[in-house]
Design an enzyme around this catalytic site. Structure first.
Site, short mmCIF file in Angstrom:
data_model
loop_
_atom_site.label_atom_id
_atom_site.label_comp_id
_atom_site.label_asym_id
_atom_site.label_seq_id
_atom_site.Cartn_x
_atom_site.Cartn_y
_atom_site.Cartn_z
N GLY A 1 -6.34 -3.14 18.13
CA GLY A 1 -4.92 -3.52 18.09
C GLY A 1 -4.23 -3.19 16.79
O GLY A 1 -3.07 -3.54 16.57
N ASN B 1 -2.29 0.13 -4.27
CA ASN B 1 -2.52 -0.86 -3.24
C ASN B 1 -2.81 -2.18 -3.94
O ASN B 1 -3.64 -2.22 -4.84
CB ASN B 1 -3.72 -0.39 -2.39
CG ASN B 1 -4.26 -1.46 -1.47
OD1 ASN B 1 -5.38 -1.90 -1.62
ND2 ASN B 1 -3.46 -1.87 -0.51
N TYR B 2 -2.08 -3.23 -3.59
CA TYR B 2 -2.38 -4.56 -4.14
C TYR B 2 -2.32 -5.57 -3.01
O TYR B 2 -1.40 -5.53 -2.18
CB TYR B 2 -1.38 -4.93 -5.26
CG TYR B 2 -1.57 -4.03 -6.47
CD1 TYR B 2 -2.63 -4.21 -7.34
CD2 TYR B 2 -0.70 -2.96 -6.69
CE1 TYR B 2 -2.85 -3.36 -8.41
CE2 TYR B 2 -0.91 -2.09 -7.78
CZ TYR B 2 -1.99 -2.30 -8.62
OH TYR B 2 -2.20 -1.44 -9.67
N ARG B 3 -3.33 -6.43 -2.93
CA ARG B 3 -3.38 -7.35 -1.80
C ARG B 3 -4.02 -8.68 -2.20
O ARG B 3 -4.83 -8.75 -3.13
CB ARG B 3 -4.15 -6.74 -0.62
CG ARG B 3 -5.56 -6.38 -0.98
CD ARG B 3 -6.25 -5.45 0.02
NE ARG B 3 -7.59 -5.15 -0.46
CZ ARG B 3 -7.87 -4.19 -1.34
NH1 ARG B 3 -6.93 -3.39 -1.77
NH2 ARG B 3 -9.10 -4.02 -1.77
N HIS C 1 -1.52 7.02 -5.42
CA HIS C 1 -1.80 5.97 -4.44
C HIS C 1 -1.90 4.65 -5.18
O HIS C 1 -2.40 4.60 -6.31
CB HIS C 1 -3.14 6.27 -3.75
CG HIS C 1 -3.78 5.06 -3.14
ND1 HIS C 1 -4.85 4.42 -3.74
CD2 HIS C 1 -3.49 4.36 -2.01
CE1 HIS C 1 -5.21 3.38 -2.99
NE2 HIS C 1 -4.40 3.32 -1.94
N ARG D 1 -2.29 -1.00 13.87
CA ARG D 1 -1.23 0.00 13.97
C ARG D 1 -1.73 1.28 13.29
O ARG D 1 -1.67 1.43 12.07
CB ARG D 1 0.01 -0.55 13.26
CG ARG D 1 1.26 0.20 13.58
CD ARG D 1 2.48 -0.61 13.17
NE ARG D 1 3.68 0.17 13.36
CZ ARG D 1 4.17 1.02 12.47
NH1 ARG D 1 3.57 1.22 11.32
NH2 ARG D 1 5.29 1.68 12.75
N SER E 1 0.86 -1.17 0.00
CA SER E 1 0.00 0.00 0.00
C SER E 1 0.89 1.22 0.00
O SER E 1 1.83 1.30 0.80
CB SER E 1 -0.85 -0.04 1.26
OG SER E 1 -1.54 1.16 1.41
#
Lengths: 351, 351
Positions: free
Chosen positions: A309, A154-156, A152, A311, A138
């Site tokens: 939780g 983003n690859y997931r 921008h 980040r 990202s």
């Protein structure tokens, strides 16, 4: 590729020009690309690790003062890690982050339920434990110069397997991602270059991808409360599982590799252009709209903010260093600023 | 009241000092306060109109260059109007808005349903048309000087009546609102003064109000994703209908009147203090947190953004002129900046 260019001799003396970055879809492929016997989440992990380095290198080449600080973090429960690459207030970049994260764990009952609904599937059975693996990259880059656009990408990859399956064969898996460009001042040739590069990467795999994902991008990156898109778009896709994972991985590989050639030449062309205080002010107002989109609409940010939780600094890394809001600001008729707004209100075809 | 002060002679020569503003709960009451035969929404309209003028006057007294621009707007469907009072980049104020709005209309079936759930009432019958009236004031002030705190206040009245009732007697009505203080640097005496003034206004009507509304405020103005409150709090209440509207109106009158004496003395004390570039940077980072709260959590903003045809500039008026986000910024141990964060993480009693 740029090493084969005639201007290679000048490399030690000046930053590479816009012509130095070219999308090569027939490049020599790395091991993780070819080795289909490796689990897909490991191949994706290797890919995003590799891509992070390439993108940081491409961005650093345009700014002798930019040194991305690598900040490796691990989840306290041992279930994953990430590497944040951050630049802040260098000569060219106001703020930028190129982050990867590799997370695994057990799906909670709530996640199973929402996944069933979202994927419209019966594959996930009651009373069974499921594991997940996610690997993603990202990035957001906000240059200082108001003529240089924000980008921008983003690859997931997400996969789910039965906890009791010793082979960890995914029962569900999909890819998501995209890339989009957010200029403060519209240079039509920049928008065309960005889109054309992404289109080439898409077309290499499936002719229907670019038109669908371009439209999806315009729809997704919409500040609905303003009736305008965040920028001039690019591509966006989610829950992509219509082809087999092997084909989709190869597509995502090409799309990811397209980032440097789609964007870095624009930084090269615009980073040293002259600008006025008014140009800077307008950029700051556009930064405000960027903040609005990310905090109000962006699903990834919203999901991150609600995740216990998580980040937070990684989730909010996408925010610019500075932003501005003026009451009822409106650009002059026929101004350059208004020309941008016109395109945001009526997205155009660029490639 | 300040006209009775000994320093009145200096008024033409210098801005009033902090001692010039005092909460007077036994002031000579205006007609709309006393005349209980007027419909409540008209009394509230008169009150917020009056209060807007007083607050703007109090703020302008501290800044010879600040002239709030009054921007009157009307809904296209004729069902209401508002007056925005805006100051931007004056000597003392970076940005500020003091707005009123008076809206009426017919409740949609969806609104009726959500109101039934929210108010846990059977009063709203099926197959009946209902009208609503809302009158409210909403304000945010962001001073330039990082030692001068940001303040926000909002008071509103909502009522519902049967469309077929010629007397328009409310079948449901409630008040909501509050005021809260957001310093970048903590001056304990400022927090105490702000809370004590609000507490006096509350105590004049009902001893349980201040402790309840103080706690409610800490809970509401919480950036949950950061684990810290937006500021040092104040009072907050919503759906208040436990007493009759007459009593509640009188309480809201006192709370609203308390704004100038609770806040303007703090502007007077802090607006000319010296500060460093570091102080300014910290203020800008705190402005970023303010933006986060307003865009991610604030119910009023969220509701506004989702309302079709809403006036976006009024909804987002609360955003500061400028804001800043740095990756992983963290104040030094035992620094003044950390002292503020400590209080935001563990809200204190101030009055």
């Amino acid at each position: 590729l740029k090493d084969q260019k005639p201007n290679v001799a000048k490399k030690a003396y000046k930053t590479p020009g816009p012509e130095s970055y070219e999308l090569d879809l027939d490049d020599e492929k790395p091991g993780y690309y070819k080795n289909s016997s490796l689990p897909m989440h490991q191949r994706m992990e290797a890919f995003v690790t590799d891509l992070q380095k390439q993108i940081i290198q491409g961005l650093e080449e345009q700014d002798p003062t930019a040194k991305f600080e690598l900040d490796k973090w691990a989840r306290e429960d041992g279930k994953g890690y990430g590497i944040s690459g951050i630049v802040q207030n260098s000569e060219v970049y106001e703020k930028g982050g190129v982050n990867i994260s590799i997370i695994h764990g057990k799906l909670s009952p709530g996640q199973i339920q929402s996944m069933r609904a979202r994927k419209n599937t019966n594959v996930l059975e009651d009373g069974i434990d499921y594991d997940f693996n996610v690997a993603g990259i990202s990035l957001v880059i906000h240059p200082h110069n108001p003529m240089a656009p924000t980008a921008h990408a983003n690859y997931r990859y997400f996969e789910v397997s039965r906890h009791d399956d010793p082979t960890h064969t995914p029962v569900l898996s999909w890819f998501g991602g995209g890339a989009d460009l957010t200029p403060s001042y519209l240079f039509e040739e920049d928008a065309t270059h960005f889109h054309r590069t992404l289109k080439n990467a898409c077309d290499h795999h499936e002719a229907s991808f670019y038109p669908r994902f371009k439209q999806w991008c315009d729809k997704y990156f919409m500040n609905t409360h303003r009736g305008e898109t965040r920028g001039v778009g690019g591509i966006f896709f989610d829950d992509l599982d219509e082809k087999d994972a092997e084909d989709l991985f190869k597509f995502v590989y090409s799309a990811g590799k397209a980032f440097v050639p789609s964007y870095v030449p624009l930084v090269a062309k615009r980073k040293d252009m002259g600008f006025t205080e008014e140009n800077k002010r307008w950029q700051q107002l556009r930064r405000g709209r960027y903040v609005e989109f990310n905090l109000i609409h962006d699903r990834g940010t919203k999901f991150g903010l609600m995740t216990p939780g998580v980040r937070i600094e990684s989730v909010l890394m996408s925010l610019p260093l500075t932003a501005r809001w003026e009451y009822c600001h409106s650009p002059g008729q026929n101004s350059r600023e208004q020309r941008l707004v016109d395109v945001l209100k009526n997205p155009r075809e660029w490639a």
